[in-house]
Design an enzyme around this catalytic site. Structure first.
Site, short mmCIF file in Angstrom:
data_model
loop_
_atom_site.label_atom_id
_atom_site.label_comp_id
_atom_site.label_asym_id
_atom_site.label_seq_id
_atom_site.Cartn_x
_atom_site.Cartn_y
_atom_site.Cartn_z
CB ALA A 54 -0.97 -0.02 1.18
NE ARG A 95 -4.17 -4.33 -6.72
CZ ARG A 95 -3.26 -4.88 -5.92
NH1 ARG A 95 -1.98 -4.59 -6.06
NH2 ARG A 95 -3.62 -5.73 -4.97
CG ASP A 243 -3.17 -3.69 1.27
OD1 ASP A 243 -2.63 -3.20 0.26
OD2 ASP A 243 -2.77 -4.72 1.82
CG ASN A 253 -2.56 -7.51 5.17
OD1 ASN A 253 -2.01 -6.58 4.57
ND2 ASN A 253 -1.89 -8.56 5.58
CE LYS A 254 -2.08 -9.43 -1.36
NZ LYS A 254 -2.72 -8.99 -2.61
#
Length: 348
Positions: A54, A95, A243, A253-254
């Site tokens: 990020a 994104r 993020d 997050n991922k």
């Protein structure tokens, strides 16, 4: 400073007027730098994860927008601003989840509007200053995040991390990995375990790569092996990046992060989220307002394999992120301090 920090994740080459990034899709095999000049090249680099993380995305898009804005032709502010807005909106589509991308674009737009009465050349100079300020602020924030995070840890701890929230995801040090690097400098001798992070393998390709390059004791594991490690008592803390953080502390997050949080909660292991305050989105009340990017099926069925590893025509679910409920988070660590539940970011 160790050899890892010789790698420049994202920077602006002012002499040649190109945005330079290390192509993270080619790591760990090759360290290849790309020179980006056009909006299309910048958009593609962000979407294809050639630059990722990020904060790094925010820095890249700030430099990229300033670079593209400098090439806008015209004499009047109205013409300039219309083209600037088109570029901003185009880059915003690269994104959807990382809030830093949108924060950086908004900062540059505010910069333009604040100087609208000045000559266009002056506005373009101010855009460069704003983009550079974003990079410098990130570098300073990461160092402070590392210091706050290190205060929560003890020498010799076993630490689990997911995805990549290190030097490659920011301008310097990282977020979740910053305390590990500071601990390395102080002789803490952490034992770090890195989830491979399917399907794009950021943990295997990037986190394992940079920790090893920095001389940290690191072990790679498949995502579904974390529970076994925790049951064996080898993990004393989990550190992850973020993020987007909602106002109530819910954290995107991922993909796979929320599963790790659930495991940590079961085994009573502290689960820490580390990130700059720029990832806290006060306009987002909770996880229901976070847009989750879904990526191509081929990342699951074909990427990284010599041959396709799934039946043709199979349906694939491939969200890039998940959201960790605020009730599973022990603390959120920022450059401005440590926040504990119930999360209240109003003092920021």
């Amino acid at each position: 400073m160790n050899a890892l920090f010789d790698i420049l994740t994202v920077r602006m080459d002012y002499d040649h007027k190109v945005l330079v990034i290390i192509d993270q899709t080619q790591l760990p095999g090759k360290e290849v730098y790309l020179e980006l000049r056009t909006p299309e090249e910048i958009w593609e680099a962000i979407y294809l994860l050639k630059v990722r993380g990020a904060p790094a995305i925010g820095i890249a898009v700030a430099y990229g927008l300033a670079l593209c804005a400098e090439r806008i032709q015209g004499e009047d502010f109205g013409t300039f601003f219309r083209q600037f807005t088109m570029l901003k909106n185009y880059l915003a589509g690269s994104r959807p989840t990382a809030v830093n991308l949108f924060t950086a674009l908004e900062r540059l737009e505010k910069c333009v509007l604040a100087h609208r009465q000045e000559p266009l050349e002056k506005i373009k100079q101010e855009l460069w200053r704003e983009a550079e300020a974003i990079r410098k602020e990130d570098a300073a924030a990461c160092r402070r995040i590392g210091e706050w995070g290190l205060s929560l840890l003890q020498p010799g701890m076993g630490i689990l991390t997911h995805c990549n929230a290190g030097h490659l995801a920011v301008s310097e040090y990282g977020t979740a990995l910053a305390p590990i690097y500071l601990g390395q400098e102080k002789g803490y001798h952490f034992i770090v375990y890195a989830d491979e992070t399917r399907p794009l393998l950021q943990g295997a390709r990037l986190t394992a790569y940079e920790l090893q390059k920095a001389g940290v004791d690191v072990t790679l594991l498949c995502d579904n092996m974390a529970s076994r490690l925790m049951a064996e008592g080898k993990i004393q803390a989990v550190l992850v990046g973020c993020d987007r953080v909602a106002a109530n502390g819910d954290t995107a997050n991922k993909i796979g992060t929320s599963g790790v949080a659930i495991l940590a909660n079961y085994y009573r292991i502290p689960f820490y989220v580390l990130g700059p305050t720029s990832t806290i989105d006060a306009t987002c009340p909770d996880q229901n307002s976070i847009t989750i990017e879904e990526r191509p099926a081929e990342e699951v069925t074909e990427k990284w394999y010599a041959h396709r590893m799934a039946p043709r025509g199979i349906k694939v679910y491939n969200p890039a992120f998940d959201v960790t409920d605020h009730r599973l988070i022990t603390a959120i660590v920022t450059e401005q301090g440590i926040f504990y539940p119930p999360f209240d970011f109003s003092r920021l």
